[in-house]
Design an enzyme around this catalytic site. Structure first.
Site, mmCIF file in Angstrom:
data_model
loop_
_atom_site.group_PDB
_atom_site.id
_atom_site.type_symbol
_atom_site.label_atom_id
_atom_site.label_comp_id
_atom_site.label_asym_id
_atom_site.label_seq_id
_atom_site.Cartn_x
_atom_site.Cartn_y
_atom_site.Cartn_z
ATOM 1 N N ASP A 32 0.780 -1.232 0.000
ATOM 2 C CA ASP A 32 0.000 0.000 0.000
ATOM 3 C C ASP A 32 0.817 1.291 0.000
ATOM 4 O O ASP A 32 0.842 2.050 0.984
ATOM 5 C CB ASP A 32 -0.981 0.006 1.188
ATOM 6 C CG ASP A 32 -2.084 1.038 0.983
ATOM 7 O OD1 ASP A 32 -2.953 1.152 1.868
ATOM 8 O OD2 ASP A 32 -2.057 1.726 -0.055
ATOM 9 N N HIS A 55 -0.542 5.899 0.008
ATOM 10 C CA HIS A 55 -0.773 6.777 1.159
ATOM 11 C C HIS A 55 0.070 8.025 0.961
ATOM 12 O O HIS A 55 1.168 7.949 0.387
ATOM 13 C CB HIS A 55 -0.353 6.101 2.473
ATOM 14 C CG HIS A 55 -1.350 5.138 3.026
ATOM 15 N ND1 HIS A 55 -2.570 5.547 3.554
ATOM 16 C CD2 HIS A 55 -1.329 3.792 3.136
ATOM 17 C CE1 HIS A 55 -3.240 4.487 3.976
ATOM 18 N NE2 HIS A 55 -2.511 3.409 3.739
ATOM 19 N N TYR A 112 3.195 6.856 7.751
ATOM 20 C CA TYR A 112 3.248 6.185 6.444
ATOM 21 C C TYR A 112 4.620 6.402 5.781
ATOM 22 O O TYR A 112 4.706 6.688 4.593
ATOM 23 C CB TYR A 112 2.136 6.706 5.533
ATOM 24 C CG TYR A 112 0.737 6.364 5.996
ATOM 25 C CD1 TYR A 112 -0.136 7.364 6.416
ATOM 26 C CD2 TYR A 112 0.283 5.045 6.027
ATOM 27 C CE1 TYR A 112 -1.415 7.055 6.844
ATOM 28 C CE2 TYR A 112 -1.000 4.730 6.451
ATOM 29 C CZ TYR A 112 -1.844 5.740 6.866
ATOM 30 O OH TYR A 112 -3.110 5.450 7.296
ATOM 31 N N ARG A 171 -14.978 -1.953 12.810
ATOM 32 C CA ARG A 171 -14.397 -0.774 13.445
ATOM 33 C C ARG A 171 -14.817 0.438 12.621
ATOM 34 O O ARG A 171 -14.972 0.343 11.396
ATOM 35 C CB ARG A 171 -12.882 -0.871 13.594
ATOM 36 C CG ARG A 171 -12.079 -0.954 12.292
ATOM 37 C CD ARG A 171 -10.623 -1.301 12.596
ATOM 38 N NE ARG A 171 -9.876 -1.575 11.381
ATOM 39 C CZ ARG A 171 -8.912 -0.802 10.894
ATOM 40 N NH1 ARG A 171 -8.599 0.331 11.521
ATOM 41 N NH2 ARG A 171 -8.264 -1.132 9.801
ATOM 42 N N TYR A 191 -14.081 4.302 11.409
ATOM 43 C CA TYR A 191 -13.276 5.513 11.297
ATOM 44 C C TYR A 191 -14.225 6.672 11.552
ATOM 45 O O TYR A 191 -15.269 6.758 10.898
ATOM 46 C CB TYR A 191 -12.674 5.621 9.887
ATOM 47 C CG TYR A 191 -11.599 4.621 9.600
ATOM 48 C CD1 TYR A 191 -11.896 3.411 8.982
ATOM 49 C CD2 TYR A 191 -10.271 4.869 9.956
ATOM 50 C CE1 TYR A 191 -10.903 2.477 8.720
ATOM 51 C CE2 TYR A 191 -9.280 3.935 9.688
ATOM 52 C CZ TYR A 191 -9.604 2.752 9.081
ATOM 53 O OH TYR A 191 -8.614 1.836 8.815
ATOM 54 N N ASP A 240 -11.813 4.959 15.322
ATOM 55 C CA ASP A 240 -10.457 5.342 14.897
ATOM 56 C C ASP A 240 -10.512 6.782 14.375
ATOM 57 O O ASP A 240 -11.156 7.056 13.355
ATOM 58 C CB ASP A 240 -9.970 4.397 13.784
ATOM 59 C CG ASP A 240 -8.502 4.620 13.448
ATOM 60 O OD1 ASP A 240 -7.876 3.701 12.870
ATOM 61 O OD2 ASP A 240 -7.970 5.702 13.777
ATOM 62 N N GLU A 286 -8.896 4.668 19.007
ATOM 63 C CA GLU A 286 -7.620 4.671 18.283
ATOM 64 C C GLU A 286 -7.270 6.072 17.770
ATOM 65 O O GLU A 286 -8.108 6.804 17.261
ATOM 66 C CB GLU A 286 -7.661 3.678 17.118
ATOM 67 C CG GLU A 286 -6.329 3.560 16.375
ATOM 68 C CD GLU A 286 -6.100 2.198 15.801
ATOM 69 O OE1 GLU A 286 -6.065 1.213 16.561
ATOM 70 O OE2 GLU A 286 -6.005 2.109 14.566
ATOM 71 N N HIS A 313 -0.958 3.458 16.695
ATOM 72 C CA HIS A 313 -0.049 2.730 15.820
ATOM 73 C C HIS A 313 1.392 2.992 16.218
ATOM 74 O O HIS A 313 1.726 4.082 16.683
ATOM 75 C CB HIS A 313 -0.246 3.199 14.371
ATOM 76 C CG HIS A 313 -1.587 2.871 13.800
ATOM 77 N ND1 HIS A 313 -1.856 1.698 13.171
ATOM 78 C CD2 HIS A 313 -2.742 3.576 13.805
ATOM 79 C CE1 HIS A 313 -3.127 1.688 12.799
ATOM 80 N NE2 HIS A 313 -3.686 2.813 13.173
ATOM 81 N N THR A 322 -2.253 -2.009 7.066
ATOM 82 C CA THR A 322 -2.426 -0.988 6.027
ATOM 83 C C THR A 322 -3.363 -1.526 4.957
ATOM 84 O O THR A 322 -3.578 -0.884 3.933
ATOM 85 C CB THR A 322 -1.071 -0.582 5.390
ATOM 86 O OG1 THR A 322 -1.264 0.590 4.605
ATOM 87 C CG2 THR A 322 -0.486 -1.700 4.547
HETATM 88 O O1 LIG Z 1 -6.084 1.628 11.385
HETATM 89 C C1 LIG Z 1 -5.778 2.456 10.495
HETATM 90 O O2 LIG Z 1 -5.469 3.625 10.753
HETATM 91 C C2 LIG Z 1 -5.794 2.037 9.087
HETATM 92 O O3 LIG Z 1 -6.187 0.927 8.796
HETATM 93 C C3 LIG Z 1 -5.335 3.038 8.070
HETATM 94 C C4 LIG Z 1 -5.974 2.800 6.740
HETATM 95 O O4 LIG Z 1 -5.807 3.946 5.941
HETATM 96 C C5 LIG Z 1 -5.312 1.624 6.004
HETATM 97 O O5 LIG Z 1 -3.920 1.906 5.839
HETATM 98 C C6 LIG Z 1 -5.974 1.460 4.654
HETATM 99 O O6 LIG Z 1 -5.269 1.591 3.631
HETATM 100 O O7 LIG Z 1 -7.195 1.188 4.650
HETATM 101 MG MG LIG Z 2 -5.778 3.131 12.854
HETATM 102 MG MG LIG Z 3 -3.188 1.365 3.861
#
Ligand SMILES: O=C(O)C(=O)C[C@@H](O)[C@H](O)C(=O)O
Ligand SMILES: [Mg+2]
Ligand SMILES: [Mg+2]
Length: 391
Positions: free
Chosen positions: A42, A45, A90, A162, A164, A193, A221, A246, A297
């Site tokens: 990934d 980002h 990232y 979960r 966001y 999150d 988170e 993280h 990710t």
């Molecule tokens: O817990 C997190 O924060 C993620 O999972 C980030 C997301 O952006 C993940 O990297 C994704 O690509 O879905």
């Molecule tokens: Mg996260």
């Molecule tokens: Mg990702």
């Protein structure tokens, strides 16, 4: 045994949301004929620059060719010298180190005719409870779209999700109310999150508002800006919910330990630069009596296999983890995809040597892209992993 060559293959794999993620599939060749596979997952980002893979390949060959792949600790030091860790979530150098380190684990395990699990200290479990991600609401009309995701994935066996949260609290609240009304205790929302988007006070207010719909909340988170250790500490004192963050560098983890800023370290090999470093971070957490969850990710099956072996080896994982990448993408590059059943991520059978997954060259060609260049994407799409262009 000596490393003789490195192959890097860029692939672009769409998600069910339409968002296309670019990954780099790694092959490491040896003079014994054994080949290790890995995944730099990934790259889609921020920050918005891309890496020249030809140049990266030359650089990696100059570091690795001629070295014994079993010298994992020394090679990881050499990789850190070339791709230093940064205080950034990232950091692309971490993705690079991760792809090489998990390929080296695959190579060494195959040479010994054992599973990668056997290189990581064996197993305390064979599967990990995981949750399916519900990406951030920006608009109220996304609530019904996300309810459809819950319905579809629940039918598939996922009973933990979960959320966001934090960009549109009205929509977040409406979503949680709908989930509670339609599913009751059959579905759990294990975390909110905030993705470092709010300061800790705004996040605390959001937690107080959204936890009226506590559907089995395990943690909160990233409820403060990146590297705001004081903010994590303050919100941790003011809410009963465990705080998770993280781990993206050892310096950052050290600061969080010194500050006693979190309850749970969210550890992913991709963000800390490989299985070798992720083990160190997990063991450091265990030493200071902190819990871990396996983050993500959202890797393809090769990266997810590495994480499954790691997660099944750790004794301090008792919350629901996050790796569901193979279920988010419309395709993959392996002959035998990672298995999810009843909301569990199943580690590859220990009787299969190496990571336990095998590249499918036809699929590798199907998803191959010429480079890691950026297309036309908005920050909204990048933050919320969507192809929806509404702003
Ligand atoms: O817990 C997190 O924060 C993620 O999972 C980030 C997301 O952006 C993940 O990297 C994704 O690509 O879905
Ligand atoms: Mg996260
Ligand atoms: Mg990702």
């Amino acid at each position: 045994m000596k490393i003789t060559d490195i192959e890097l293959h860029a692939v672009g794999v769409p998600r069910h949301t339409g968002f296309v993620n670019k990954h780099v599939i790694v092959r490491i060749h040896s003079d014994e004929g054994t080949v290790g596979i890995g995944e730099m997952s990934d790259f889609s980002h921020l920050p918005r620059y891309s890496i020249d893979l030809n140049d990266l390949g030359k650089g990696l060959k100059s570091v690795l060719v001629g070295k014994d792949p079993f010298n994992l600790m020394k090679i990881n030091q050499d990789l850190l010298d070339n791709f230093p860790e940064a205080m950034y979530y990232y950091e692309k150098g971490s993705f690079i180190r991760n792809g090489i380190d998990n390929a080296l684990h695959d190579l060494c395990a195959k040479y010994l005719n054992v599973s990668v699990s056997d290189l990581l200290g064996g197993r305390v479990r064979d599967k990990l409870k995981v949750c399916y991600p519900i990406f951030r609401h920006r608009f109220m009309e996304e609530v019904e779209e996300n309810m459809d995701v819950v319905r579809k994935r629940y039918e598939q066996g996922f009973d933990v999700f979960r959320l966001y949260a934090g960009k549109n609290l009205d929509a977040d609240e409406a979503f949680l109310a709908k989930v509670k009304e339609e599913f009751g205790s059959r579905v759990k929302i294990k975390s909110y999150d905030f993705s470092h988007l709010l300061n800790w006070k705004d996040a605390l207010r959001a937690v107080k508002r959204l936890s009226r719909y506590d559907l089995g909340l395990e943690m909160i988170e990233s409820p403060a800006p990146r590297n705001d250790f004081e903010g994590l500490y303050q919100i941790r004192l003011k809410t009963d919910y465990p705080i998770s963050e993280h781990v993206w560098s050892f310096k950052q983890q050290h600061e969080m330990i010194k500050k006693d800023a979190v309850d749970i370290f969210n550890i992913s090999p991709i963000f800390i630069g490989g299985l070798t470093s992720a083990k160190k971070a997990a063991y450091a957490a265990e030493v200071v009596n902190k819990e871990c969850v396996l983050g993500t990710t959202q890797e393809l099956s090769i990266g997810t296999a590495a994480m499954a072996h790691l997660g099944c080896s750790l004794t301090n994982i008792h919350y629901t983890s996050d790796p569901t990448g193979p279920e988010l993408y419309t395709g993959d590059v392996v002959k035998n995809k990672i298995i999810y059943k009843d909301g569990y991520l199943h580690a590859p059978d220990k009787s299969i040597k190496g990571l336990g997954v095998e590249i499918d060259d036809v699929l590798l060609e199907k998803y191959r892209v010429p480079d890691l260049s950026w297309g036309e994407v908005t920050v909204h799409q990048l933050q919320d992993r969507t192809s929806d262009s509404k702003e």
